[in-house]
Design a protein around this motif. Structure first.
Motif, PDB file in Angstrom:
ATOM      1  N   ASN A  59      -3.375   8.770   1.139  1.00 30.61           N
ATOM      2  CA  ASN A  59      -4.502   7.581   1.061  1.00 30.61           C
ATOM      3  C   ASN A  59      -4.256   7.177   3.005  1.00 30.61           C
ATOM      4  O   ASN A  59      -3.276   6.531   3.053  1.00 30.61           O
ATOM      5  CB  ASN A  59      -4.539   6.862   0.261  1.00 30.61           C
ATOM      6  CG  ASN A  59      -3.612   5.720   0.177  1.00 30.61           C
ATOM      7  OD1 ASN A  59      -3.137   4.891   0.350  1.00 30.61           O
ATOM      8  ND2 ASN A  59      -2.758   5.645  -1.270  1.00 30.61           N
ATOM      9  N   GLN A  83     -12.867   3.414  -3.635  1.00 33.15           N
ATOM     10  CA  GLN A  83     -11.884   4.912  -3.975  1.00 33.15           C
ATOM     11  C   GLN A  83     -10.653   4.602  -4.284  1.00 33.15           C
ATOM     12  O   GLN A  83     -10.088   3.681  -4.452  1.00 33.15           O
ATOM     13  CB  GLN A  83     -11.367   5.604  -2.539  1.00 33.15           C
ATOM     14  CG  GLN A  83     -12.779   5.802  -1.573  1.00 33.15           C
ATOM     15  CD  GLN A  83     -12.504   6.341   0.005  1.00 33.15           C
ATOM     16  OE1 GLN A  83     -10.673   6.542  -0.180  1.00 33.15           O
ATOM     17  NE2 GLN A  83     -12.509   6.597   0.570  1.00 33.15           N
ATOM     18  N   VAL A 103      -9.020  11.397  -8.457  1.00 34.34           N
ATOM     19  CA  VAL A 103      -9.876  10.874  -6.918  1.00 34.34           C
ATOM     20  C   VAL A 103     -10.647  10.422  -7.689  1.00 34.34           C
ATOM     21  O   VAL A 103     -11.769  10.965  -7.925  1.00 34.34           O
ATOM     22  CB  VAL A 103      -9.630  11.160  -6.097  1.00 34.34           C
ATOM     23  CG1 VAL A 103     -10.500  10.233  -4.836  1.00 34.34           C
ATOM     24  CG2 VAL A 103      -8.311  11.894  -5.428  1.00 34.34           C
ATOM     25  N   HIS A 148      -7.059   6.510  -6.524  1.00 34.20           N
ATOM     26  CA  HIS A 148      -6.270   7.230  -7.057  1.00 34.20           C
ATOM     27  C   HIS A 148      -5.369   6.922  -8.008  1.00 34.20           C
ATOM     28  O   HIS A 148      -4.803   6.311  -8.238  1.00 34.20           O
ATOM     29  CB  HIS A 148      -5.102   7.553  -5.840  1.00 34.20           C
ATOM     30  CG  HIS A 148      -4.505   8.907  -6.146  1.00 34.20           C
ATOM     31  ND1 HIS A 148      -4.131  10.491  -6.399  1.00 34.20           N
ATOM     32  CD2 HIS A 148      -3.190   8.383  -5.981  1.00 34.20           C
ATOM     33  CE1 HIS A 148      -3.497  10.816  -7.008  1.00 34.20           C
ATOM     34  NE2 HIS A 148      -2.466   9.911  -6.581  1.00 34.20           N
ATOM     35  N   GLN A 177     -10.045   0.414  -2.089  1.00 35.19           N
ATOM     36  CA  GLN A 177      -9.159   1.507  -2.738  1.00 35.19           C
ATOM     37  C   GLN A 177      -8.125   0.974  -3.882  1.00 35.19           C
ATOM     38  O   GLN A 177      -7.237  -0.425  -3.299  1.00 35.19           O
ATOM     39  CB  GLN A 177      -8.087   2.118  -1.647  1.00 35.19           C
ATOM     40  CG  GLN A 177      -9.147   2.546  -0.712  1.00 35.19           C
ATOM     41  CD  GLN A 177      -8.260   3.697   0.230  1.00 35.19           C
ATOM     42  OE1 GLN A 177      -6.702   3.442   1.108  1.00 35.19           O
ATOM     43  NE2 GLN A 177      -8.499   5.077   0.796  1.00 35.19           N
ATOM     44  N   ARG A 229     -14.701   7.713  -7.613  1.00 36.74           N
ATOM     45  CA  ARG A 229     -15.293   6.384  -6.041  1.00 36.74           C
ATOM     46  C   ARG A 229     -16.953   5.801  -6.966  1.00 36.74           C
ATOM     47  O   ARG A 229     -17.111   6.374  -8.190  1.00 36.74           O
ATOM     48  CB  ARG A 229     -15.578   7.789  -5.354  1.00 36.74           C
ATOM     49  CG  ARG A 229     -16.796   6.885  -4.212  1.00 36.74           C
ATOM     50  CD  ARG A 229     -16.634   7.399  -3.166  1.00 36.74           C
ATOM     51  NE  ARG A 229     -17.277   8.674  -3.204  1.00 36.74           N
ATOM     52  CZ  ARG A 229     -17.354  10.031  -2.010  1.00 36.74           C
ATOM     53  NH1 ARG A 229     -17.376   8.967  -0.557  1.00 36.74           N
ATOM     54  NH2 ARG A 229     -18.060  11.127  -2.200  1.00 36.74           N
TER      55      ARG A 229
END
Lengths: 335, 335, 335, 335
Positions: free
Chosen positions: A227, D223, D215, D225, D145, D217
């Motif tokens: 990332n 984002q 992943v 993970h 994120q 979105r």
């Protein structure tokens, strides 16, 4: 003492020149930059002379090896000239932003035994290296997953971004190389997802992204996540996590010192992480010179070498295809 | 199910009553307090009845054992009455502020096999206990030094301080007990230095201290340092460090959860430590009931027992002599 | 560039010579050692010349300043000769093991404006320094307690111990200086307790101790604890804890890198701490040269200076009296 | 006191029954299991009665609400029956392994105001919740994120795996829910990559995977993970990392206590992480009962509710499509 000339006297070139100058096994032979003023300043500080042209560097009998820290478009040329001159070369990444140019260069130096080392400094970070060695020594059994966190403290200037080749070729390329180093196997599949989250305007103007997530897979099935984001206000965040059948090894961040505060609102509060790569990887930059000297003196293949530089770029290219096509891309589709 | 009556429904009594009530191996038989309102409130919350007098507790056939959490001056009396009634007793520390009264009590219960456990809860903290066990298991070789850090978050109210018996008998007594527990040997020498640093006025008015440092030594030469201060705004700071010939074991603080913040000024910033002893030692307070039930059910000597309560007080007395005379005091000078 | 001669080419002298050689603001003028071979080796490695006598150093016009890293009994002499020669001097601790000799030296250099800096390197450790600055900036309010943990990894050889002057003058002297630095006030009272726990035999033979605990107090009542032990197999343990009215600052240990292991038996396991002072305080040793150059170039009083060296020794002497007489010793009793 | 009946007396049902029994605001009304012996054992331990049939539970006037901890295929039925009986229901995840069945259930309970809460316990973990609240409070600016690490200590038995519905529906479903909770926005795109790395044989036999990377979105571009693996020998590894424009918040793992070892080979070594979900999330399981009682008593919508259970399953379905087709899958393709 290996007499090394440094080409390029920008931020990273100045650092390399100083390192070569104080390294126990190297001496700084001369410096060169297309900006004679920049070169002159470095030369004055370190007590060495300035080469007026790059030819002077490659022709000089006082230069045993060269360290290339110039602008990216010159890298491939200088590698070719160094090899032609029989001078071992340590070249900053990337070899070129264009894979065709990289392959052309590769063809031209093929067969030569002159060492070509690429400046993937992170491989030489004491922590990352120790983590890799712990895995190699079997401490966590078979490696299954690698997670690389790599965050820049802030967006670079627009001028830089315009010529940097895009996030994947400029910033992630280090992580692609680190992924290969840590996995110990070639990634065969790449998935990428990215966006301009830190500065959406920049995204619209340059078509550039600043935040990304990647998933890679090797032939044996090992998985790797990377990332990236360019807004880590708490410091340059550089971590590697290695998960295996019987444990995990983590290479964590480095602080300037180990002071912690315990106050009414927060306890154990540490310093921000070291900013930026020159500081965080200062030991790594010295250690890569060490490795370069070893290769030159003892022979053998430079590592990371030309092919490592090429492989990392191929992963970046595959990632761009994945980004456009929103699918897993096989590295074999690229090269 | 061991049917336990709780005497005393102040802050710590309420906690004990709730613990006894939800402990898997005990039931709360009844509660008592000189303030019937306080007792009534606890009783209502936990669905048990109030004893109108303490006699009712000691005479009741529904009470297998008693937990004493009343004001300190009543402790010795209640211990004596519990023993006389053949009811095992878990009594909060200290036995009494006056060593002579403690010894009188000791004489009166001598020879009885009714278990008397003293509420030195810290011995039951999972961390402190694991640290002690690591040493006992030889993990750090011969133990040489013990460092106990023990800091209250703030000064208690003046009203409390007036009757608490002084820092050494009120607060440090826990650390003296922990020192004995960790050292695994009796301290024979005590040195103390103290002052009123947090609130100098209080020092002038009450002759009380709020900051202290101690050094203890056992017969075999083991050394122990304790530091106390009543102003840890970052939380109740409770640490034990054990240093031996081949390593160190540290029992560190506990946070409410493991969130960390990484911001521009500070990284890795954690929560303040748990406030106060009810929270920090919540597991320990449950575990000491466990140990009490074990002793009652299986027989054997309660631990920490009456003599442990007495020994800790003797160390406090020795420390006060040291404070006045500015010298090492042999414990044998006291008792 | 300040041209510095290094006297003494033992372990610490070699380190200083290398530091002077690569420091950006100094150059190594020459080296000297009574063992010409030792001096020759350093000279060859660093490309400088050997002085045949110490006179040659003090008389040389090529030497702007001297760094004394010879055996302790020569320190006072060399300080006197450097001052007489008008050459600023950075001298390793201690000034002398004998306070009378120190005072004689002090008298002889009194009135001179030649800078005399004493090698209390720990004051320059980035962490310790940042901790001190946090306190000075008021981050934790009024400072109340200082806890210094200082543990050597192992006992030095007997030969070293025979001439080192005893634990307090050899090892604790650094902590006494650090205590003064951190407290920001002069300790007026000292208590010491010590024993030979790591190697009792050595204790019997040499009358030497290897494990000690100290308590100090300043005029305003600030308290300081120091603990020493020579068996920290997990690394050179160097910590400073500063507790104030509104918080705590902790300067913790430094590891070679930030790798942590997570395995079946243990998690978060880090590397052993850096061994030994050359490694742990490598930045500090460079920074003390920085401070020395600053003083020489800008004028002003060297810090830590001669009087700091003297004060630390006085604390050691007071501690020895305390050890013998088992009581608090007032520093004013010593000097 | 809310009188709750617990259906299902397996591992997690037993835990829930004990929690309901000791929770301050609930009482355990009765327990039920198709295995009368299992139900009888729980009933005996906790002093409650066994329902002979599930009808008895739903018909009973002594049952205010039900907690469903039975086998997955019964969940949707029991939710429907609880709603029909007007009894609020807290149901373990997943609602069903089959999205069609979930939607059928959703249709049947549509319009009812009977609270239906789904057992996504991790939302109630004190650390995860505090991290979410820090983001909601703006501490790290706009969230960009989310990284969720979720690793089971070991592979479950084959028998369990055969009926668990696959890694994504069984294990990752918790992470999908946590992703939604942390992102504060609906994920619109999903990418998944997985393999049988821990036990390749199992992969071949069951077509099951044990290691995966995802992943996600959201519409606004956030984002996320997730990484999963079933071989964390160092403990149940549960971490959430939230990265925003102005900082990062990390919710880290919990250890049984804070003891650390410092030995010759390793320093700062902590205990293995808590095993397994019953231990790691013990506070969370209590807190979800708290939330359930709040909803029942105060009215309002249960959270996480039925739609949260459905959404998490849809993400799992999307992930399976992505796994097969090796591309980003839009959630809208699924439902």
């Amino acid at each position: 003492m290996l007499r090394i000339a440094v080409l390029g006297c920008g931020r990273i070139g100045r650092m390399h020149a100083a390192n070569v100058s104080r390294h126990a096994r190297t001496s700084l032979a001369m410096v060169y930059d297309i900006d004679a003023g920049a070169a002159g300043e470095v030369a004055a500080n370190l007590g060495v002379r300035v080469a007026r042209t790059s030819d002077e560097v490659f022709d000089s009998g006082d230069v045993d090896a060269v360290l290339v820290a110039t602008a990216t478009p010159t890298h491939a040329d200088y590698i070719e000239r160094a090899v032609a001159a029989g001078k071992p070369v340590l070249c900053e990444k990337p070899i070129d932003l264009d894979l065709a140019r990289v392959d052309l260069c590769g063809g031209r130096i093929a067969g030569s035994r002159v060492p070509v080392q690429i400046g993937f400094n992170r491989r030489f970070d004491p922590g990352h290296r120790a983590a890799r060695e712990a895995v190699a020594a079997g401490e966590i059994g078979t490696l299954h997953q690698v997670i690389i966190t790599s965050r820049d403290p802030a967006l670079p200037p627009v001028a830089y971004l315009r010529q940097a080749g895009g996030l994947f070729r400029d910033m992630t390329i280090h992580d692609f190389d680190l992924a290969r180093f840590m996995l110990g196997e070639e990634p065969e599949e790449v998935f990428a997802l990215a966006g301009a989250l830190v500065n959406p305007d920049l995204g619209k103007e340059l078509g550039e992204v600043d935040s990304a997530m990647f998933v890679l897979r090797t032939a044996s099935g090992k998985q790797c996540h990377i990332n990236n984001i360019r807004c880590a206000v708490y410091g340059y965040d550089q971590r590697v996590e290695l998960v295996g059948q019987s444990g995990m090894v983590l290479s964590d961040n480095r602080k300037p010192h180990e002071v912690r505060r315990f106050l009414a609102q927060r306890t154990e509060a540490a310093e921000p992480y070291l900013l930026f790569f020159l500081e965080r990887y200062s030991e790594a930059f010295m250690a890569e010179i060490d490795a370069f000297v070893d290769t030159v003196e003892r022979g053998g293949t430079a590592s990371p070498g030309f092919e490592d530089g090429r492989r990392a770029l191929i992963l970046a290219e595959a990632a761009y295809v994945s980004l456009r096509e929103e699918r897993i891309v096989r590295v074999a589709e690229i090269a």
